[in-house]
Design an enzyme around this catalytic site. Structure first.
Site, PDB file in Angstrom:
ATOM      1  N   GLY A  40       0.821  -1.208   0.000  1.00 60.07           N
ATOM      2  CA  GLY A  40       0.000   0.000   0.000  1.00 60.07           C
ATOM      3  C   GLY A  40       0.850   1.251   0.000  1.00 60.07           C
ATOM      4  N   ASN A  41       0.230   2.365   0.311  1.00 58.23           N
ATOM      5  CA  ASN A  41       0.949   3.635   0.377  1.00 58.23           C
ATOM      6  C   ASN A  41       0.381   4.465   1.526  1.00 58.23           C
ATOM      7  OD1 ASN A  41      -1.344   5.280  -0.744  1.00 58.23           O
ATOM      8  ND2 ASN A  41      -0.913   4.062  -2.580  1.00 58.23           N
ATOM      9  N   ARG A  42       0.924   5.669   1.720  1.00 61.76           N
ATOM     10  CA  ARG A  42       0.595   6.479   2.888  1.00 61.76           C
ATOM     11  C   ARG A  42      -0.591   7.406   2.679  1.00 61.76           C
ATOM     12  NH1 ARG A  42       4.938   6.056   6.422  1.00 61.76           N
ATOM     13  NH2 ARG A  42       6.887   5.320   5.488  1.00 61.76           N
TER      14      ARG A  42
END
Length: 447
Positions: free
Chosen positions: A234-236
């Site tokens: 995923g990412n932030r």
């Protein structure tokens, strides 16, 4: 345009004098209604001198003109700045104990609140509930700015800059923001607030604002690419900017469709919500929604890569100490595909929606090029009408309440460089939606 400027009783009232100047210099006729407490900060003489109109705060002044009814009926737009916690509560509760709250109850056009208060007041559940109530009724409530407050404290609660309130007010009324020095009287655009003397059907809320009658699709949040039933790549991204854009588009009168990947914040009320998880799911949702949209805003943080396989069972640690090897494959370029499909339809004389496509770029500089260089390269590759460029890094952009963006377009030049804005994500969303409205107006054929 006839504007009512309501002034609440906070120390930020002095900043509203600058807002009044911006409104009058843009050619608008402004009636100022201060609350009684606000007159302890700024005197009536100031408002009368700057507006050129008589100022009153009592329903018993000029009774023969029935001001408590007339002002709300005649106003094409009402702006309340500063909107204190008390004033927001009274407006949400439908109180009518002074001229301003009476006028708010009689309003027929858009109503914009610019809050200013201490951080704890803004974050208190009672204030948040009042803001939600007002937004649910169609009022536009800006988020306060973040910065130095009264005394030594800092945080969310500052009155937004007068220029930002002015831009939000013009967007709410469906008007472009005049360039500095432009003092020509503003004209009433088609589809904006009802002009004075025009009655709306009883009990019917007519859409108003710069995107009235338009459909806007916004993507938000971060995609998650599963490795196994437990883990994912995923990412932030928190989804805050996408949600702010969806809310700003709705406040500008649009019918909004929000395609949401993982988000740390709730979706705004009153929008169509489509939940997705992976990049491929988001791609399918965009392909389905784009042909029925006037504007497509791709604010989601879409994973560039995904695992080539998703294990049906949890990947275990091996007793022999060998580490698993994960092979990544490239995800499709959803933004570029949307532009290509729109352009192909345009070339074949088919439906060319969406007319305006907005991309986002989260970039870091390196030894090869600067952030702005990478942004311009991406704009050229994608072919969209606008690209919102963020410089990302530790404690920058992702998950934050404040941000800084540069709005890139193919029309940028040395004479007209790309503008850069800083502020809360809600303020930046207002800037982007105002620019989108201008791009859409330029893209639509004259009828």
């Amino acid at each position: 345009m006839r504007i009512v400027l309501g002034v609440g009783g906070g120390i930020a009232a002095y900043k509203s004098a600058s807002l009044l100047r911006l409104l009058t210099e843009a050619g608008h006729n402004v009636s100022v209604i201060p609350t009684e407490s606000s007159k302890r900060f700024v005197g009536v003489a100031t408002w009368e001198a700057l507006s050129g109109n008589t100022v009153s705060s009592s329903v018993f002044d000029e009774v023969e003109k029935v001001n408590h009814v007339r002002l709300g009926h005649e106003a094409d737009l009402i702006v309340v700045a500063p909107a204190t916690a008390d004033l927001l509560a009274r407006a949400a509760g439908g109180q009518a104990d002074d001229l301003l709250t009476n006028t708010l109850l009689m309003a027929r056009g858009p109503v914009l609140f610019a809050p200013a208060m201490h951080t704890e007041m803004w974050s208190h559940p009672a204030t948040r509930a009042n803001v939600a109530t007002l937004r649910g009724r169609g009022a536009i409530v800006m988020d306060p700015a973040v910065g130095r407050l009264t005394g030594k404290d800092s945080g969310a609660g500052r009155l937004p800059d007068p220029e930002d309130i002015f831009a939000a007010a013009m967007a709410a009324a469906g008007l472009p923001v005049p360039t500095p020095g432009d003092t020509e009287p503003a004209s009433q655009p088609s589809g904006s607030a009802q002009p004075s003397g025009t009655a709306q059907p009883s009990g019917t809320a007519q859409p108003s604002g710069s995107l009235a009658g338009k459909t806007v699709t916004v993507t938000a949040g971060g995609t998650r690419e599963p490795l196994d039933p437990v883990r994912f790549l995923g990412n932030r991204s928190s989804g805050k900017q996408g949600v702010a854009l969806a809310r700003a588009a709705a406040e500008a009168g649009a019918q909004v469709r929000l395609i949401a990947a993982h988000m740390d914040v709730p979706a705004p009320e009153g929008v169509e919500l489509i939940r997705v998880e992976t990049a491929l799911e988001l791609r399918n949702a965009v392909h389905e929604a784009a042909p029925g949209s006037d504007v497509l805003i791709m604010a989601a943080a879409v994973a560039d890569f995904r695992p080539d396989r998703n294990s049906d069972t949890k990947i275990k640690k091996r007793d022999d100490g060998e580490d698993p090897v994960i092979t990544l494959v490239r995800n499709p370029d959803i933004l570029a595909e949307a532009v290509q499909q729109r352009n192909a339809a345009r070339a074949s004389a088919g439906a060319a929606l969406p007319s305006v496509i907005v991309g986002f770029a989260a970039e870091t500089g390196d030894g090869t090029a600067e952030v702005l260089d990478y942004g311009r390269q991406k704009l050229a590759r994608k072919g969209c009408e606008l690209l919102v460029l963020n410089r990302v890094g530790v404690s920058l952009v992702f998950g934050q309440d404040v941000t800084e963006v540069t709005l890139l377009s193919p029309a940028d030049s040395d004479a007209s460089p790309a503008p850069t804005y800083a502020g809360t994500k809600s303020e930046i969303a207002g800037r982007i939606i105002a620019r989108v409205s201008q791009e859409l107006a330029a893209a639509l054929p004259v009828r």
